[in-house]
Design an enzyme around this catalytic site. Structure first.
Site, PDB file in Angstrom:
ATOM      1  N   ARG A   1       2.478  20.219   5.857  1.00  0.00           N
ATOM      2  CA  ARG A   1       3.510  19.328   6.397  1.00  0.00           C
ATOM      3  C   ARG A   1       4.571  20.039   7.259  1.00  0.00           C
ATOM      4  O   ARG A   1       4.898  19.544   8.330  1.00  0.00           O
ATOM      5  CB  ARG A   1       4.165  18.501   5.284  1.00  0.00           C
TER       6      ARG A   1
ATOM      7  N   CYS B   1      -2.696  33.681   9.461  1.00  0.00           N
ATOM      8  CA  CYS B   1      -2.450  34.283  10.766  1.00  0.00           C
ATOM      9  C   CYS B   1      -2.120  33.244  11.816  1.00  0.00           C
ATOM     10  O   CYS B   1      -2.925  32.965  12.714  1.00  0.00           O
ATOM     11  CB  CYS B   1      -3.661  35.113  11.183  1.00  0.00           C
TER      12      CYS B   1
ATOM     13  N   GLU C   1       0.826  -1.222   0.000  1.00  0.00           N
ATOM     14  CA  GLU C   1       0.000   0.000   0.000  1.00  0.00           C
ATOM     15  C   GLU C   1       0.855   1.265   0.000  1.00  0.00           C
ATOM     16  O   GLU C   1       0.704   2.115   0.876  1.00  0.00           O
ATOM     17  CB  GLU C   1      -0.907   0.011   1.242  1.00  0.00           C
ATOM     18  N   PRO C   2       1.748   1.434  -0.964  1.00  0.00           N
ATOM     19  CA  PRO C   2       2.565   2.646  -0.956  1.00  0.00           C
ATOM     20  C   PRO C   2       1.758   3.866  -1.343  1.00  0.00           C
ATOM     21  O   PRO C   2       0.916   3.794  -2.233  1.00  0.00           O
ATOM     22  CB  PRO C   2       3.641   2.355  -2.018  1.00  0.00           C
ATOM     23  N   GLY C   3       1.961   4.971  -0.661  1.00  0.00           N
ATOM     24  CA  GLY C   3       1.310   6.226  -1.016  1.00  0.00           C
ATOM     25  C   GLY C   3       2.380   7.244  -1.352  1.00  0.00           C
ATOM     26  O   GLY C   3       2.643   7.549  -2.511  1.00  0.00           O
TER      27      GLY C   3
HETATM   28  C1  LIG Z   1      -1.369   6.071   5.213  1.00  0.00           C
HETATM   29  C2  LIG Z   1      -1.442   4.630   4.947  1.00  0.00           C
HETATM   30  C3  LIG Z   1      -0.718   4.076   3.879  1.00  0.00           C
HETATM   31  C4  LIG Z   1       0.237   4.866   3.022  1.00  0.00           C
HETATM   32  O1  LIG Z   1       1.347   5.297   3.725  1.00  0.00           O
HETATM   33  P1  LIG Z   1       2.558   5.982   2.934  1.00  0.00           P
HETATM   34  O2  LIG Z   1       3.499   6.358   4.006  1.00  0.00           O
HETATM   35  O3  LIG Z   1       2.018   7.151   2.216  1.00  0.00           O
HETATM   36  O4  LIG Z   1       3.124   4.962   2.022  1.00  0.00           O
HETATM   37  C5  LIG Z   1      -0.885   2.727   3.622  1.00  0.00           C
HETATM   38  N1  LIG Z   1      -1.709   1.956   4.379  1.00  0.00           N
HETATM   39  C6  LIG Z   1      -2.404   2.465   5.415  1.00  0.00           C
HETATM   40  C7  LIG Z   1      -3.279   1.568   6.198  1.00  0.00           C
HETATM   41  C8  LIG Z   1      -2.298   3.801   5.739  1.00  0.00           C
HETATM   42  O5  LIG Z   1      -2.976   4.300   6.786  1.00  0.00           O
END
Ligand SMILES: *Cc1c(COP(=O)(O)O)cnc(C)c1O
Length: 428
Positions: A327, A357, A288-290
């Protein structure tokens, strides 16, 4: 004499020649900012596709599915781009599922649903859509899932998101794999839960999942977590519960500082740590890479409004703010900031701040920056993940526009919000 800014080749934003203007591929960022206005997010489609391909190359030869974590950047155009190349999606709300269904309805069967607080309505939506797997984070949630599945007469494939009690070195707000965190089910409790769920007609024990946190730079904690999950899978198999998938979550980090970053080597090291830890597990590997897919593909463009001196400090006030990119304020995160066009002269130590502000509304503190004047354009790099996705209307600021650069051409993928958009839901 000007120091040259090292914009590394691992990033899609670069100066074609020394002292020239910053481009995304062949597209001039100054031209884009003129066309669409600022603040403006710009993403490189090529870079996003290439990052997905890195995972695909590293895992070739085994059964896998890369489920892009929608929350990192949920732009419909980006979801569509990834879905067309075979990606699945990791969602954390019914809203994110609606996004996937709007951008790529054919990908519904490649969706995994994570999150600690799923509602009955969200579960129903996902059951109707026929998603691949629910990553269940508690026993009450599993009971709710069972009730909804029975009611809708739809089998619910579930994975328990187990908490492996693994420590990963990252910011405390984005570390999730310890027993003290709100996420997941204690891995020691998991076998009993799988056994009791196995008796339920509308539940299918499909997998096991972990997610230990975000912006994790070393492969080792991922390996430790997966070792524990594959041990659980072996134990369950001996009891007759054979899992079809292990979901290793997301969390692979990037380098937010300038300099060379060998992304492909990172993915290879990460994939190999996970594969080793999987051992003889024959099912499918879900990832699950984001951040890793979209962060470095994006930049936030902002215009300099004023250069202001307060005693010894110099503030460069820009037209983007913490509502556009939170961030730095939220995680003390570092983003490289570079001028889009060069001015000769010496670097100065400045704070780059927005107009909101709040003293926390800064992008950089005590940062060396080439000389800038009001009207100049700055690029905040590596802003593709958790940038636009975490933006807000704080200070009644319309959200930024977003542009996607694909094959040498740019197009708008989200128009700038108008005041009419902001006021529409309100009643006097
Ligand atoms: C946020 C999240 C991700 C993605 O995380 P990254 O750091 O963006 O790769 C994957 N799985 C779950 C369950 C998350 O909460």
């Amino acid at each position: 004499m000007t120091t040259s800014y090292p914009v590394s080749s691992s990033r899609p934003f670069d100066y074609p020649r020394p002292m020239s203007a910053l481009h995304c591929g062949k597209v001039s960022l100054e031209a884009l900012a003129r066309r669409y206005g600022t603040p403006l997010y710009v993403y490189s489609a090529d870079q996003i596709v290439e990052r997905l391909a890195m995972f695909q190359r590293a895992l070739a030869g085994r059964d896998y599915l890369v489920c892009y974590a929608v929350k990192a950047n949920s732009a419909l155009a980006i979801l569509k781009l990834l879905a067309a190349r075979g990606a699945g999606f990791d969602i954390v709300s019914g809203g994110e599922l609606e996004r996937v269904l709007a951008a790529a309805p054919e990908a519904a069967g490649r969706v995994v649903f994570s999150g600690v607080g799923k509602t009955a309505a969200e579960i129903d939506l996902a059951l109707e859509a026929g998603i691949l797997e629910f990553n269940v984070e508690s026993e009450p949630e599993l009971e709710l899932l069972a009730r909804r599945a029975q009611k809708l007469k739809r089998k619910a494939r579930f994975a328990l998101r187990v908490n492996p009690d693994v420590f990963a070195e990252t910011h405390p707000y984005i570390s999730t794999g310890l027993r003290e965190h709100k996420f997941g089910i204690d891995i020691r409790r998991a076998p009993a839960i799988y056994k009791s769920a196995a008796r339920h007609r509308w539940l299918e024990a499909h997998g096991a999942s972990v997610h230990i946190g975000s912006q994790i730079r070393s492969a080792e904690p991922f390996g430790s977590a997966i070792e524990r999950v594959s041990r659980l899978a072996r134990l369950l198999a001996r009891e007759g519960i054979v899992l079809k998938a292990i979901d290793a979550g997301g969390g692979l980090g990037i380098d937010y500082h300038s300099g060379e970053f060998d992304a492909e080597a990172h993915v290879r090291g990460y994939a190999s740590a996970i594969e080793t830890a999987l051992g003889d597990f024959e099912g499918r590997l879900l990832l699950e890479p984001g951040r890793f897919i979209v962060a470095q593909a994006g930049a936030l463009l902002a215009r300099v409004l004023h250069v202001k001196r307060n005693g010894k400090k110099t503030f460069v006030v820009v037209d983007a703010a913490m509502n556009d990119l939170i961030r730095p304020a939220l995680y003390q995160a570092h983003h490289e900031i570079v001028p889009v066009c060069w001015r000769p002269g010496r670097e100065r130590v400045v704070d780059v701040v927005g107009p909101v502000c709040e003293t926390g509304d800064f992008f950089a503190r005590d940062r060396k920056l080439a000389p800038v004047e009001p009207g100049d354009l700055l690029a905040l790099l590596d802003a593709g993940a958790y940038g636009m996705a975490q933006s807000s209307n704080y200070n009644t600021r319309p959200r930024a526009a977003e542009a996607l650069v694909e094959g040498g051409k740019a197009r708008l993928i989200r128009r700038r919000e108008t005041m009419a958009d902001l006021l529409a839901p309100e009643m006097i």
